[in-house]
Each structure stands twice: as structure tokens, then as C-alpha cells.
Design an enzyme around this catalytic site. Structure first.
Site, PDB file in Angstrom:
ATOM      1  CD  GLU A 117      -3.086  -0.939   2.194  1.00 28.38           C
ATOM      2  OE1 GLU A 117      -4.070  -0.202   2.040  1.00 28.38           O
ATOM      3  OE2 GLU A 117      -2.901  -1.610   3.209  1.00 28.38           O
ATOM      4  CG  HIS A 245      -9.212   5.302   1.523  1.00 25.96           C
ATOM      5  ND1 HIS A 245      -9.158   5.097   0.165  1.00 25.96           N
ATOM      6  CD2 HIS A 245      -8.539   4.271   2.086  1.00 25.96           C
ATOM      7  CE1 HIS A 245      -8.482   3.979  -0.077  1.00 25.96           C
ATOM      8  NE2 HIS A 245      -8.092   3.455   1.081  1.00 25.96           N
TER       9      HIS A 245
HETATM   10  C1  SIN Z   1      -6.372   1.135   5.741  1.00 30.35           C
HETATM   11  O1  SIN Z   1      -7.019   2.171   5.778  1.00 30.35           O
HETATM   12  O2  SIN Z   1      -5.490   0.895   6.554  1.00 30.35           O
HETATM   13  C2  SIN Z   1      -6.589   0.142   4.644  1.00 30.35           C
HETATM   14  C3  SIN Z   1      -7.628   0.616   3.739  1.00 30.35           C
HETATM   15  C4  SIN Z   1      -7.390   0.139   2.353  1.00 30.35           C
HETATM   16  O3  SIN Z   1      -7.493  -1.068   2.111  1.00 30.35           O
HETATM   17  O4  SIN Z   1      -7.106   0.956   1.499  1.00 30.35           O
END
Ligand code: SIN
Length: 525
Positions: A117, A245
Site C-alpha cells: 500500500e 481515503h
Molecule cells: C487502511 O485504511 O489501513 C486500509 C484501507 C485500504 O485497504 O485501502
């Protein structure tokens, strides 16, 4: 009827933080009550978490993981908290999630299939495809419900913390250190408010992002723990850092469904509606820049092009079996006619995570005696100005365990922590007015618009001042209405939403420096 319950520990909230604390306490033989507003364990932020849980890898240097968290938080994190979350990660994930609960994290060729990520310098996220939180939560419940020392009460909502001297009818309590002794709790089924007395109370109520118009959180994530702690005089910090997000599904029939960042981890790129991939213009890290940078870039593109959304193109870049890796996202998008294997996904940013909260130490203790706070409701200093992805489940696990261990050590530090007869029963209003759902709905929506437009991704001094005065007026009206009306979950959520929204705006107004998730644009820009 003088209804009350007594326990050693009261845990409010059932996500990974509350569940981890409950597990350790009950297995240590300590009577514990865990309450949840929901009908089961599926209404928590943990349940909705898709990405997974970050964990220090076997061959990884702790310092690399620490650096990623600090960089993401723009270096205003608390170093000892970051150290704790990283150094405890492997042993607690192994001991509790893998050995005890037997959570089936995804593997390939006998190794964990680690996800990637934004702002992580390497793959280190254990996952169960895009259902990580859901499966973790289900395995916790299956385990916890068998523990004899633990009582789980669903559809129970905490209204207020019981505190001394405030809730005592004994005037001499004022000479003692303020402390909590339990909480007033609404049983949603009987509509009665009971007193639950406890030696220690843990707030694990999760986040506050549903005070914003667009949010990836369940509808009742409205900062109830923050509001209760504030009302009890507990210290809070950094509430202005609300993380947005970058990618939630934009569709009129679906409430902002999270499109996991692990999708960009598998190569997906953001493009505007003219078909231009734009992230390189905003950051040298492109689509894997930190969440605040990506959210602002999307917002700018939307404003510049007068669009309501941008597109996330996985189809052109994926080197994986998309349907197999992201089954939940695939199915949800398919339901609204988007085949993510073939077409880009319409997305918008949405409020996602509160990096600030109730100030706590490494053991989860708050500034109020006998009160602990863990997980998203707390500010332990892990996230600084912006949270690194997939560190939140980890923080919930670590602080759940640490707070339970601290409680087990100091449970009997007071011989008589409270006297039941001193504490009044709940006073119902008389006459009591019936709740009008249209009023509650309108006020909740008003709060959400105020927060989104005046205190959202891009803030200005003027907008925040406007938000403050609108919310102050609204709070005044809501409190009057709350005092006269029958007690329900929705009215408690409304009271907590307006209080929390005001606290976020006040924190944002106090902090004049743009950093991480708090971005102030000068009106002359
Ligand atoms: C997160 O917010 O830690 C994970 C969320 C995602 O899967 O983007």
C-alpha cells in the site's frame, strides 16, 4: 427499578482493539463486560477494513517500518509509540491472530501473500484478500463467545461515563482525584438506561468519520468515545488530523464503499475524466504517494474539471487475477455495472480515519483515572499527522493487549473504587417526547455537509469559522431536544456527532500549520 450491573472491566466497543483487550482479560480470569451498539460484530470499522494488518517481516529491519510510519505522519508521531507498534507487531500477530485465533491469512507457495500500500517501502501487509477485517472480526467473535469470564452485550449504547465527583451525591468526593467508575448504558431493546459499575473502563469505540458527508465508515462511527471522554474532562489531542481515503466508489446506489489502496498496490492508476493519468503531476511517488497527497490531488482535479469523481484504472495495469484477489470489490462494483477487469472505477475521496483522539500512554491509560482508550478513538501517538495504511488494525491489537495487561496488573489498586448508593439512577425526562426521526436525520445531514464543505480535505480559516458557529448553534438545539426526548441509539449518535464535529473544527482552527491530513489553503491562493 434500581437496575445496575457490576464488573471488573467494562469495554465499550467490539472492534479489534476491544476484542483483543477482552480476550486477554477474560483469559486472565478477570470478569469483563463488552458492549456493542451493533446487533452483532459486523458493525465495526474493523469489519469494514479491507487492506489487512501491517506486520514487521522476518527479514526486515524494524527501523525501515518505523521510518515509513514517521514519514507518513510527517514526523509529529510519538517515537516510543511507533517503536512499540512495530516491535510488538510480529509477536502479537503470531501469538494471537495466527496461533490462538487461527486466522487464515492468504498465502501462496507456502509463504504469506503480502500486500503493498501507499507510502510503505515494501510489501508487509498480511491480508485475507479484500476481506481482511471481516474475517478477523468473525474469528474473534467465534473465540470470545466461548470465554466464561466475558459477557458480550449487543445493542447496548454507552451514553455517558460515570465519574467521580460529578456523578456522586457525596460532596466529599470532590476532595479526591477525579475518576471513572463505569457508564450509563442504554439497552436498545428495553429502552431502559442501566448503570454499569466497573473498576476500569476501556473506550474502544472506533472512529468519527461518519460526521462527514462522504465516509468509508459504518453510519454510527460518529466519535462517541471522543464525545464521552470530552464530557468527562479527559485530555484529547490532534483531532484536526482526519485522514481522507482517496478512493471510495462513486455511485448513487452505493454508500461510499471503500476501494482498497491495495488496488493501487497492484498497479492501478488514477485518471481524470479526460483520460489523463494525473498523479505524477502532484507527487514524485505518483499513485503511491501518501493518502493526504493523493486525496488533495483528486480534489484539485475534480474542481479544475468540474467533475464529481475521477477514475481508477486497474483494468489496464493489473498483472493478477483481479476477481480472485479482490472478490468483494469485484462483486460490489459488478452490482452497479462496473466490471473492474475491463473498466475503470469511478471514485471519490471519503473521510476514513481519525489520527487524533483521546490522549493515551503506551499502556492505553488516559488522563482520567481508571479510564483507558484504545484503537482509533485514542491518540497514542502512532500516526502523527497522517496514518500509514494498515497500521490501524495493528495498533488496535497492540494497545488492546497492552491496556489489558496493565489492567490485570493494577486491577486491585483500590479497595472500594465506588459506592453504588451514591450514584443516581438515570433520570428520564418527564414528560418524555417521542423521537421524530425526520428531525434527527436532518440534523445529522446538516452536520455532515458542514464538515465536508467547511472542514474537509481542503480547509480555509473562513470556512472553519463558519463551521464553528453553525455547529455551536446546532449543538445548543440538539442538547435541548436530547434532554426532552426518549433515549434511543440515534439520538445519542446525534448528540455525539455534533460534539465531536465541534471538537474537530476547534482543533483545526487552533492549528495554523498545514501538515499531513490537515490542510489549510490561504484564501488569497
Ligand atoms: C487502511 O485504511 O489501513 C486500509 C484501507 C485500504 O485497504 O485501502
Amino acid at each position: 427499578m434500581n437496575e445496575h450491573l457490576e464488573t471488573n472491566v467494562l469495554i465499550i466497543g467490539s472492534g479489534i482493539a476491544g476484542s483483543s483487550a477482552a480476550l486477554i482479560l477474560a483469559e486472565a480470569g478477570i470478569d469483563t463486560i463488552l458492549i456493542s451498539k451493533g446487533k452483532d460484530f459486523s458493525e465495526t470499522n474493523t469489519h469494514w477494513a479491507q487492506g489487512g494488518i501491517a506486520c514487521l517481516g522476518q527479514n526486515e529491519k524494524a527501523q525501515d517500518f518505523i521510518n515509513d510510519i514517521l514519514k507518513s505522519g510527517d514526523f509529529i508521531n510519538k517515537p516510543s509509540a511507533v517503536e512499540q507498534v512495530v516491535r510488538e507487531s510480529r509477536s502479537l500477530v503470531e501469538k494471537i491472530l495466527i496461533q490462538k485465533l487461527e486466522i487464515p491469512f492468504s498465502t501462496s507457495n507456502g509463504n504469506y501473500d503480502l500486500a503493498f500500500e501507499a507510502a510503505h517501502s515494501k510489501r508487509r501487509i498480511l491480508n485475507i484478500k479484500d476481506m481482511s477485517g471481516k474475517i478477523i472480526q468473525e474469528y474473534f467473535y467465534a473465540y470470545l463467545k466461548k470465554l466464561k469470564k466475558l459477557k458480550i452485550l449487543f445493542r447496548h449504547t454507552a451514553i455517558d461515563l460515570l465519574t467521580y465527583p460529578h456523578h456522586s451525591q457525596n460532596p466529599a468526593r470532590v476532595y479526591q482525584e477525579p475518576k471513572t467508575i463505569g457508564a450509563y448504558i442504554l439497552n436498545q431493546s428495553t429502552k431502559k438506561v442501566i448503570r454499569v459499575f466497573a473498576r476500569k473502563v476501556i473506550l474502544a469505540t472506533g472512529g468519527l468519520s461518519s460526521i462527514f458527508l462522504h465516509s468509508t465508515n459504518p453510519a454510527d462511527s460518529c466519535g462517541s468515545g471522543v464525545a464521552m471522554a470530552y464530557n468527562a474532562g479527559t485530555k484529547l489531542a490532534h483531532l484536526e488530523y482526519v485522514q481522507f481515503h482517496p478512493t471510495s466508489l462513486f455511485h448513487k446506489d452505493v454508500d461510499r464503499f471503500l476501494i482498497s489502496e491495495t488496488i493501487r498496490g497492484e498497479g492501478a492508476k488514477l485518471m481524470n475524466r479526460k483520460g489523463e493519468y494525473f498523479m505524477k503531476k502532484y507527487s514524485s511517488h505518483g499513485d503511491m504517494a501518501t493518502r493526504d497527497e493523493v486525496s488533495r490531488a483528486i480534489y484539485e482535479e475534480m474542481i479544475k474539471n468540474d467533475d464529481d469523481y475521477v477514475m481508477l484504472d486497474l483494468a489496464s495495469f493489473a498483472k493478477i487475477d483481479v476477481k480472485e484477489r479482490f472478490p468483494t470489490i469485484y462483486e460490489t462494483c459488478m452490482k452497479v455495472g462496473v466490471d473492474i477487469q475491463k473498466k475503470p472505477i469511478p471514485v471519490v475521496p471519503a473521510a476514513h480515519y481519525s489520527c487524533g483522539g483521546i490522549l493515551v500512554g503506551l499502556d492505553g491509560r488516559t488522563s482520567l483515572k481508571n479510564l483507558y482508550a484504545i484503537g482509533e478513538v485514542a491518540n497514542a501517538g502512532v500516526h502523527g499527522a497522517n496514518r500509514l495504511a494498515s497500521v490501524s488494525l495493528l495498533e488496535g491489537l497492540v494497545w488492546g493487549v497492552k491496556s489489558a495487561e496493565d489492567i490485570a496488573k493494577y486491577l486491585d489498586d483500590e479497595k472500594e473504587p465506588y459506592t453504588i448508593s451514591e450514584v443516581p439512577e438515570w433520570k428520564y425526562p418527564s414528560p418524555q417526547e417521542e423521537l421524530d426521526p425526520a428531525l434527527v436525520w436532518q440534523d445529522r445531514v446538516t452536520i455532515k455537509y458542514i464538515m465536508w464543505n467547511y472542514s474537509g480535505i481542503i480547509r480555509t480559516q473562513k470556512r472553519m469559522e463558519r463551521a464553528k458557529s453553525d455547529l455551536q448553534y446546532l449543538r445548543h438545539r440538539i442538547i435541548k431536544f436530547y434532554q426532552k426526548t426518549e433515549m434511543t441509539n440515534s439520538i445519542i449518535d446525534l448528540r455525539d456527532s455534533v460534539q465531536t464535529a465541534l471538537l474537530v473544527v476547534q482543533a483545526a482552527l487552533r492549528n495554523k500549520v498545514s501538515r499531513g491530513a490537515h490542510f489549510i489553503k490561504s484564501t488569497r491562493d
